[in-house]
Design an enzyme around this catalytic site. Structure first.
Site, mmCIF file in Angstrom:
data_model
loop_
_atom_site.group_PDB
_atom_site.id
_atom_site.type_symbol
_atom_site.label_atom_id
_atom_site.label_comp_id
_atom_site.label_asym_id
_atom_site.label_seq_id
_atom_site.Cartn_x
_atom_site.Cartn_y
_atom_site.Cartn_z
ATOM 1 C CB THR A 55 -6.258 -0.594 12.918
ATOM 2 O OG1 THR A 55 -6.995 -0.111 12.579
ATOM 3 C CG2 THR A 55 -4.629 0.285 13.875
ATOM 4 N N GLY A 111 -7.474 1.012 16.562
ATOM 5 C CA GLY A 111 -7.498 0.058 17.450
ATOM 6 C C GLY A 111 -6.505 0.575 18.650
ATOM 7 C CE LYS A 169 -8.999 4.407 13.694
ATOM 8 N NZ LYS A 169 -8.076 3.907 12.778
ATOM 9 C CG HIS A 204 -8.289 8.374 14.458
ATOM 10 N ND1 HIS A 204 -8.112 8.148 16.104
ATOM 11 C CD2 HIS A 204 -6.592 8.351 14.370
ATOM 12 C CE1 HIS A 204 -7.153 7.321 16.430
ATOM 13 N NE2 HIS A 204 -5.712 7.598 15.492
ATOM 14 C CG HIS A 205 -7.372 10.696 9.484
ATOM 15 N ND1 HIS A 205 -7.862 10.207 8.243
ATOM 16 C CD2 HIS A 205 -6.784 9.531 9.965
ATOM 17 C CE1 HIS A 205 -7.544 8.952 8.732
ATOM 18 N NE2 HIS A 205 -6.407 8.827 9.399
ATOM 19 N N GLY A 229 0.706 -1.165 -0.197
ATOM 20 C CA GLY A 229 0.017 0.073 0.535
ATOM 21 C C GLY A 229 0.334 0.893 0.383
ATOM 22 N N GLY A 238 0.673 -2.941 10.411
ATOM 23 C CA GLY A 238 -0.281 -1.852 11.189
ATOM 24 C C GLY A 238 -1.294 -1.530 11.422
ATOM 25 C CG ASN A 294 -0.174 4.155 18.448
ATOM 26 O OD1 ASN A 294 0.934 4.156 18.162
ATOM 27 N ND2 ASN A 294 -1.177 4.825 18.248
ATOM 28 C CG MET A 295 3.660 0.631 14.742
ATOM 29 S SD MET A 295 4.874 -1.195 13.709
ATOM 30 C CE MET A 295 3.531 -2.091 13.182
HETATM 31 N N1 LIG Z 1 0.042 1.042 13.708
HETATM 32 C C1 LIG Z 1 -0.130 2.075 13.173
HETATM 33 O O1 LIG Z 1 0.919 2.877 14.249
HETATM 34 C C2 LIG Z 1 -0.951 3.143 12.493
HETATM 35 C C3 LIG Z 1 -0.430 4.224 11.721
HETATM 36 C C4 LIG Z 1 -1.624 4.875 11.169
HETATM 37 C C5 LIG Z 1 -2.544 4.253 10.814
HETATM 38 N N2 LIG Z 1 -2.229 2.798 10.860
HETATM 39 C C6 LIG Z 1 -3.275 2.210 10.257
HETATM 40 O O2 LIG Z 1 -3.096 1.543 8.660
HETATM 41 C C7 LIG Z 1 -3.263 1.004 7.649
HETATM 42 C C8 LIG Z 1 -3.355 2.077 6.302
HETATM 43 O O3 LIG Z 1 -3.525 3.821 6.702
HETATM 44 P P1 LIG Z 1 -3.993 4.437 6.134
HETATM 45 O O4 LIG Z 1 -4.384 6.252 6.904
HETATM 46 O O5 LIG Z 1 -2.239 4.223 5.716
HETATM 47 O O6 LIG Z 1 -4.935 4.540 4.362
HETATM 48 P P2 LIG Z 1 -4.856 4.626 3.424
HETATM 49 O O7 LIG Z 1 -4.550 5.665 3.357
HETATM 50 O O8 LIG Z 1 -6.416 4.105 3.257
HETATM 51 O O9 LIG Z 1 -3.534 3.176 3.050
HETATM 52 C C9 LIG Z 1 -3.994 2.082 2.753
HETATM 53 C C10 LIG Z 1 -3.028 1.893 1.310
HETATM 54 O O10 LIG Z 1 -3.691 0.152 1.127
HETATM 55 C C11 LIG Z 1 -4.481 0.162 -0.421
HETATM 56 N N3 LIG Z 1 -4.197 -0.834 -0.155
HETATM 57 C C12 LIG Z 1 -5.633 -1.502 -0.389
HETATM 58 N N4 LIG Z 1 -5.807 -2.635 -0.454
HETATM 59 C C13 LIG Z 1 -5.189 -2.886 -1.311
HETATM 60 C C14 LIG Z 1 -3.805 -3.966 -1.816
HETATM 61 N N5 LIG Z 1 -4.491 -5.308 -2.596
HETATM 62 N N6 LIG Z 1 -2.642 -3.767 -2.270
HETATM 63 C C15 LIG Z 1 -2.317 -2.959 -1.932
HETATM 64 N N7 LIG Z 1 -2.184 -2.297 -1.311
HETATM 65 C C16 LIG Z 1 -3.726 -1.787 -0.855
HETATM 66 C C17 LIG Z 1 -4.727 1.457 -0.439
HETATM 67 O O11 LIG Z 1 -4.823 1.753 -2.040
HETATM 68 P P3 LIG Z 1 -6.342 2.249 -2.447
HETATM 69 O O12 LIG Z 1 -6.172 3.850 -2.404
HETATM 70 O O13 LIG Z 1 -5.974 2.485 -3.769
HETATM 71 O O14 LIG Z 1 -7.457 1.372 -2.840
HETATM 72 C C18 LIG Z 1 -4.422 2.646 0.436
HETATM 73 O O15 LIG Z 1 -3.230 3.503 -0.680
HETATM 74 C C19 LIG Z 1 -5.158 1.556 8.504
HETATM 75 O O16 LIG Z 1 -5.783 0.651 9.007
HETATM 76 C C20 LIG Z 1 -5.144 2.446 10.177
HETATM 77 O O17 LIG Z 1 -5.715 1.751 10.902
HETATM 78 C C21 LIG Z 1 -2.088 2.086 11.647
#
Ligand SMILES: NC(=O)c1ccc[n+]([C@@H]2O[C@H](COP(=O)([O-])OP(=O)(O)OC[C@H]3O[C@@H](n4cnc5c(N)ncnc54)[C@H](OP(=O)(O)O)[C@@H]3O)[C@@H](O)[C@H]2O)c1
Length: 261
Positions: A94, A159, A153, A149-150, A10, A92, A118-119
């Site tokens: 959620t 998470g 989300k 959150h924004h 992603g 990461g 959350n990392m």
């Molecule tokens: N653990 C942590 O510290 C932490 C911190 C922040 C966020 N997160 C989590 O991380 C996740 C992503 O957050 P984000 O804000 O980055 O979301 P986001 O901007 O929507 O990014 C997710 C990306 O994954 C892509 N994707 C979806 N299906 C895919 C596939 N089959 N193959 C390849 N890429 C794919 C999406 O592409 P498309 O847009 O083209 O569908 C998008 O670019 C969420 O679950 C969020 O809660 C965790």
């Protein structure tokens, strides 16, 4: 030391972009591949010297660790692939359901897997402080959590909020699932003992805020974490990736990665 090869799933997402950029700048890591959603118009283009691929198996060839910040469905596929390819995995993503957690546990039988909602260093320390406060204050103090959150989300509550609620619940001997209350609307009656409210607010561009309230008689304690920059999560993910490569198989969290007690 040869830099560990990282595949970023992603890679054009909010988190993926930052992980890609910081990985590219990290001398201990080598950008080995990156994926975008199948059908993405960006597939085939180059970012920081790697080609954006639609196919994770192709992108992961020769890599040491896969980093997934995408969707629960994608995380399940990444877990299967990491296990089959013998590659470490950092997740990461959620909003994972029972099926995704089971997929991570299955992969962790064969490769090191780090999953953390959350990392950031600050939130992981907050979880340890919540555990301590909940234990010390006990059942006479009501625990409630609010997260913000924004507007983009997808999952709610966050998470992180769920992990903080779990820490507060376990510290006082409560079942986290039974204790959690995420909706109060209408004639809900008085607050039962042992409930933990977890409420989600959404809007604007807020990176992530969590407040844990401990509400006693005549006093209250509020523990708050505010993330103002996604790079705190991206740096944590890269730290987890460096840490995971070469570890024995197992399911780890940021507690282990950061060496928190
Ligand atoms: N653990 C942590 O510290 C932490 C911190 C922040 C966020 N997160 C989590 O991380 C996740 C992503 O957050 P984000 O804000 O980055 O979301 P986001 O901007 O929507 O990014 C997710 C990306 O994954 C892509 N994707 C979806 N299906 C895919 C596939 N089959 N193959 C390849 N890429 C794919 C999406 O592409 P498309 O847009 O083209 O569908 C998008 O670019 C969420 O679950 C969020 O809660 C965790």
């Amino acid at each position: 030391v040869t830099p560990a090869g990282v595949v970023v799933c992603g890679a054009l997402g909010r988190m993926g972009r930052r992980i890609l950029a910081l990985c590219h700048a990290d001398p201990e890591l080598r950008l080995a591949g990156a994926t975008v959603r199948p059908g993405s118009p960006q597939a085939g283009s180059q970012v920081h010297g790697v080609t954006l691929r639609e196919d994770l198996p192709a992108a992961a060839t020769g890599a040491d660790v896969i980093i997934d910040f995408t969707t629960p469905v994608h995380a399940i596929g990444a877990a299967r692939l990491a296990a089959d390819a013998g590659v470490a995995l950092v997740v990461g993503t959620t909003g994972l359901g029972a099926d995704a957690h089971a997929a991570l546990e299955a992969a962790a039988q064969r490769v090191p897997v780090v999953w953390a909602p959350n990392m950031s260093v600050g939130v992981n320390l907050l979880a340890a402080l919540v555990d301590r406060a909940s234990r010390a204050l006990g059942a006479g103090w009501d625990a409630e959590i609010v997260e913000l959150h924004h507007r983009h989300k997808r999952d709610a509550p966050s998470g992180t909020a769920l992990a903080l609620a779990e820490a507060a619940a376990r510290a006082r001997g409560l079942d986290p699932h039974a204790a959690r209350r995420s909706v109060r609307d209408g004639d809900v009656g008085a607050r039962p003992d042992g409930e933990i409210g977890v409420m989600a607010l959404r809007g604007g561009d807020v990176v992530g805020e969590h407040t844990v309230f401990f509400l006693g008689g005549g006093e209250r304690l509020e523990l708050t974490h505010r993330a103002t920059d996604r790079d705190v999560f991206a740096r944590g993910a890269l730290r987890a990736a460096r840490w995971a490569v070469g570890r024995p198989p197992g399911l780890y969290g940021m507690r282990e990665v950061l060496g928190l007690e």
